[in-house]
Write a protein that holds these residues in place. Structure first.
Motif, mmCIF file in Angstrom:
data_model
loop_
_atom_site.group_PDB
_atom_site.id
_atom_site.type_symbol
_atom_site.label_atom_id
_atom_site.label_comp_id
_atom_site.label_asym_id
_atom_site.label_seq_id
_atom_site.Cartn_x
_atom_site.Cartn_y
_atom_site.Cartn_z
ATOM 1 N N VAL A 349 0.839 -1.312 0.113
ATOM 2 C CA VAL A 349 -0.100 0.030 -0.080
ATOM 3 C C VAL A 349 0.854 1.092 0.004
ATOM 4 N N PRO A 350 0.480 2.159 -0.868
ATOM 5 C CA PRO A 350 1.383 3.430 -0.964
ATOM 6 C C PRO A 350 1.163 4.563 0.070
ATOM 7 N N PHE A 351 1.979 5.024 0.738
ATOM 8 C CA PHE A 351 1.860 6.241 1.513
ATOM 9 C C PHE A 351 2.687 7.114 1.215
ATOM 10 N N PHE A 352 2.424 8.449 0.854
ATOM 11 C CA PHE A 352 3.289 9.105 0.423
ATOM 12 C C PHE A 352 3.860 9.728 1.911
ATOM 13 N N SER A 353 5.312 10.073 1.815
ATOM 14 C CA SER A 353 6.159 10.187 3.011
ATOM 15 C C SER A 353 5.689 11.516 3.492
ATOM 16 N N THR A 414 -2.498 11.703 -8.221
ATOM 17 C CA THR A 414 -2.194 12.626 -7.167
ATOM 18 C C THR A 414 -0.931 13.414 -7.423
ATOM 19 N N ASP A 415 0.129 13.051 -7.961
ATOM 20 C CA ASP A 415 1.132 13.709 -8.455
ATOM 21 C C ASP A 415 1.051 14.843 -9.288
ATOM 22 N N GLU A 416 0.072 14.716 -10.082
ATOM 23 C CA GLU A 416 -0.629 15.740 -11.068
ATOM 24 C C GLU A 416 -1.039 17.154 -10.469
ATOM 25 N N LYS A 417 -1.982 16.672 -9.329
ATOM 26 C CA LYS A 417 -2.549 17.654 -8.727
ATOM 27 C C LYS A 417 -1.719 18.329 -7.618
ATOM 28 N N ALA A 418 -1.009 17.606 -6.953
ATOM 29 C CA ALA A 418 0.042 17.950 -5.935
ATOM 30 C C ALA A 418 1.023 19.124 -6.522
ATOM 31 N N ALA A 419 1.347 19.015 -7.907
ATOM 32 C CA ALA A 419 2.418 19.801 -8.526
ATOM 33 C C ALA A 419 2.039 21.249 -8.125
ATOM 34 N N GLY A 420 0.709 21.395 -8.039
ATOM 35 C CA GLY A 420 0.220 22.832 -7.708
ATOM 36 C C GLY A 420 0.042 23.285 -6.386
ATOM 37 N N LEU A 430 -1.911 15.226 0.156
ATOM 38 C CA LEU A 430 -1.114 13.943 0.312
ATOM 39 C C LEU A 430 -1.471 12.972 1.301
ATOM 40 N N THR A 431 -1.754 13.316 2.646
ATOM 41 C CA THR A 431 -2.483 12.664 3.812
ATOM 42 C C THR A 431 -3.726 12.019 3.310
ATOM 43 N N ARG A 432 -4.418 12.906 2.823
ATOM 44 C CA ARG A 432 -6.073 12.544 2.489
ATOM 45 C C ARG A 432 -6.046 11.092 1.296
ATOM 46 N N GLN A 433 -5.247 11.395 0.375
ATOM 47 C CA GLN A 433 -5.064 10.562 -0.831
ATOM 48 C C GLN A 433 -4.504 9.268 -0.187
ATOM 49 N N SER A 434 -3.562 9.383 0.616
ATOM 50 C CA SER A 434 -2.894 8.121 1.159
ATOM 51 C C SER A 434 -3.845 7.385 1.940
ATOM 52 N N GLU A 435 -4.628 8.072 2.872
ATOM 53 C CA GLU A 435 -5.476 7.539 3.676
ATOM 54 C C GLU A 435 -6.592 6.906 3.017
#
Length: 470
Positions: A349-353, A414-420, A430-435
């Motif tokens: 399961v991927p969790f952004f750091s 997530t990467d695409e939206k997080a870029a902004g 990132l927390t919300r997406q990971s959870e």
């Protein structure tokens, strides 16, 4: 639990050896078949100024400021924290440890230190206080040199630029080697680093007195060279059946042409290898989840009973959790992948750091089992599959494939939206997406368990072909 010897398997992949330019370091944490793990986030400044090990009683004064970092502690701290793996706010990843052994001659001159720095504390006293992988190597090396260690271990480090592997070879002596960008390494409970180039500080770090120590005590079986594995390590029958086959299998997976003449019990398998194709995150996961598939040595394969139990597999019942720490990603969003329980029967399961929390089930875990814990939810499905492996394994594989594909899609979006985004907005997103994704995977495994239980109802031995018309 104070010594997790004879356990774990590790993999390190350089950024030019991977498909997407990321660096990956990963490991199976092996100790007990039922010993829950948790995934937590330590906030910046959370760590106390004084650390006292419950394992060795070592006391350390820590730096005043600690970085935020992810960690995977045990369900109880009775035997120590065993945080094992994590990524800090500076993008430094650390996994500790890969248990190994030192030979008796070396230990006669530099014995292990009962009150030293051991596995259970290494992540806790190093990862929150370093800003690069090199700093991690240097800090851990200095602590081991000063306080000693009671175990022989390998420790993995990475950041956005490079990966390093550090090994302790006795009570105080250590070396570390940078993984070349175009190489990978697989390690299995045996000292792995070979030739040390003391004139190459870009790729080697070491205890400043190690050459003098070896020369003074006549430890080098091949003077004129400095092969750390041969000087400090072991090469006995237990290595041949326990450790070396796992390294051999990794080479067969990723470098089959170069390794075609290698033998499973060879004592001289190379530490560094170049893959014959670019490796993905799923290649790293496949290795940590492997068990000699396609060979007679597969415990659930078609070999003879003797062959199936000849070598210790990579993925096994005693895996508490498996992790892959992925750095140097194009988006700069490092990922802490975690598979609770047996890697082969779980999902990474991927969790952004860059997160500030994890879902409640990932922070829970006790004995006896409780089904509000992520560890036990994955283990529940695993043991149900084990009960009728050949009937139920296809159902598990379908869930794994679906979760894997959705993980990649989620990460890309997530990467695409997080870029902004930046600052707190980025962390919260990132927390919300990971959870959300981690919760979806848990729900998929809950559903799988219900389907398995439903199918198992007709496996009861109190059964008979009844007339449905009666």
């Amino acid at each position: 639990m104070s010594q997790k010897l004879s356990a774990c398997t590790s993999i390190l992949i350089g950024k030019k050896a991977s498909r997407d330019g990321s660096i990956m370091i990963g490991r199976n944490e092996d100790a007990k078949a039922a010993w829950p793990k948790r995934l937590v986030v330590h906030a910046r400044g959370e760590m106390p100024s004084q650390f006292v090990s419950k394992d060795t009683k070592l006391e350390l004064t820590l730096p005043k400021i600690s970085a935020r970092y992810t960690a995977t502690p045990e369900w109880t701290d009775k035997y120590g924290l065993f945080e094992e793996a994590g990524i800090n706010e500076y993008g430094v990843a650390m996994s500790a440890t890969e248990s190994a052994y030192s030979n008796d001659l070396v230990l006669g001159y530099d014995p292990l230190v009962k009150e030293g720095l051991n596995e259970e504390a290494m992540v806790t006293v190093v990862l929150p206080y370093v800003k690069t992988a090199r700093e991690g190597v240097q800090r851990l090396g200095e602590l081991v040199a000063k306080y000693g260690t009671g175990e022989t271990n390998g420790i993995l480090f990475a950041d956005d630029d490079e990966a390093w592997y550090l090994e302790t070879g006795a009570g105080h002596y250590w070396v570390a080697q940078r993984i070349p960008d175009d190489c990978y390494a697989v390690v299995a409970n045996q000292l792995a680093i070979q030739e040390i180039d003391f004139n190459d500080p870009d790729n080697f770090m070491y205890h400043p007195g190690i050459q003098e120590f070896v020369e003074k005590n006549h430890l080098n079986p091949h003077p004129g060279t400095f092969n750390f594995r041969q000087i400090f390590g072991t090469a006995d029958r237990s290595d041949a059946v326990y450790s070396e086959p796992r390294v051999w299998y990794g080479h067969q997976m990723f470098s089959p042409k170069a390794a075609q003449n290698e033998q499973p019990e060879a004592a001289d398998l190379p530490f560094l290898m170049k893959p014959e194709r670019k490796l993905s995150i799923f290649d790293a996961q496949a290795y940590l989840g492997s068990h000699y598939e396609g060979t007679p040595f597969d415990p659930i394969g078609t070999g003879s009973d003797e062959e199936k139990h000849r070598y210790r597999p990579i993925s096994l019942a005693k895996t508490q959790e498996a992790h892959i720490l992925q750095t140097s990603r194009a988006s700069k969003n490092s990922i802490h992948w975690i598979a609770m329980g047996v890697a082969n029967e779980s999902t990474f399961v991927p969790f952004f750091s860059n997160i500030n929390d994890t879902p409640a089930p990932y922070k829970r875990g006790k004995l006896p089992a409780q089904l509000n814990s992520a560890y036990w939810i994955f283990k529940h499905a695993s043991v149900l599959v084990d009960s009728h492996l050949h009937d139920f394994l296809p159902m598990l594989r379908d869930v794994q494939k679906d979760c894997n594909a959705k993980a990649i899609a989620m990460i890309q979006a997530t990467d695409e939206k997080a870029a902004g985004l930046a600052g707190a907005k980025l962390t919260n997103y990132l927390t919300r997406q990971s959870e959300n994704f981690a919760t979806d995977v848990l729900n998929a495994y809950r559903q799988l368990s219900l389907e398995l239980i439903t199918k198992m109802t007709d496996y009861c031995p109190l059964n008979f072909n009844t007339d449905e018309n009666l």
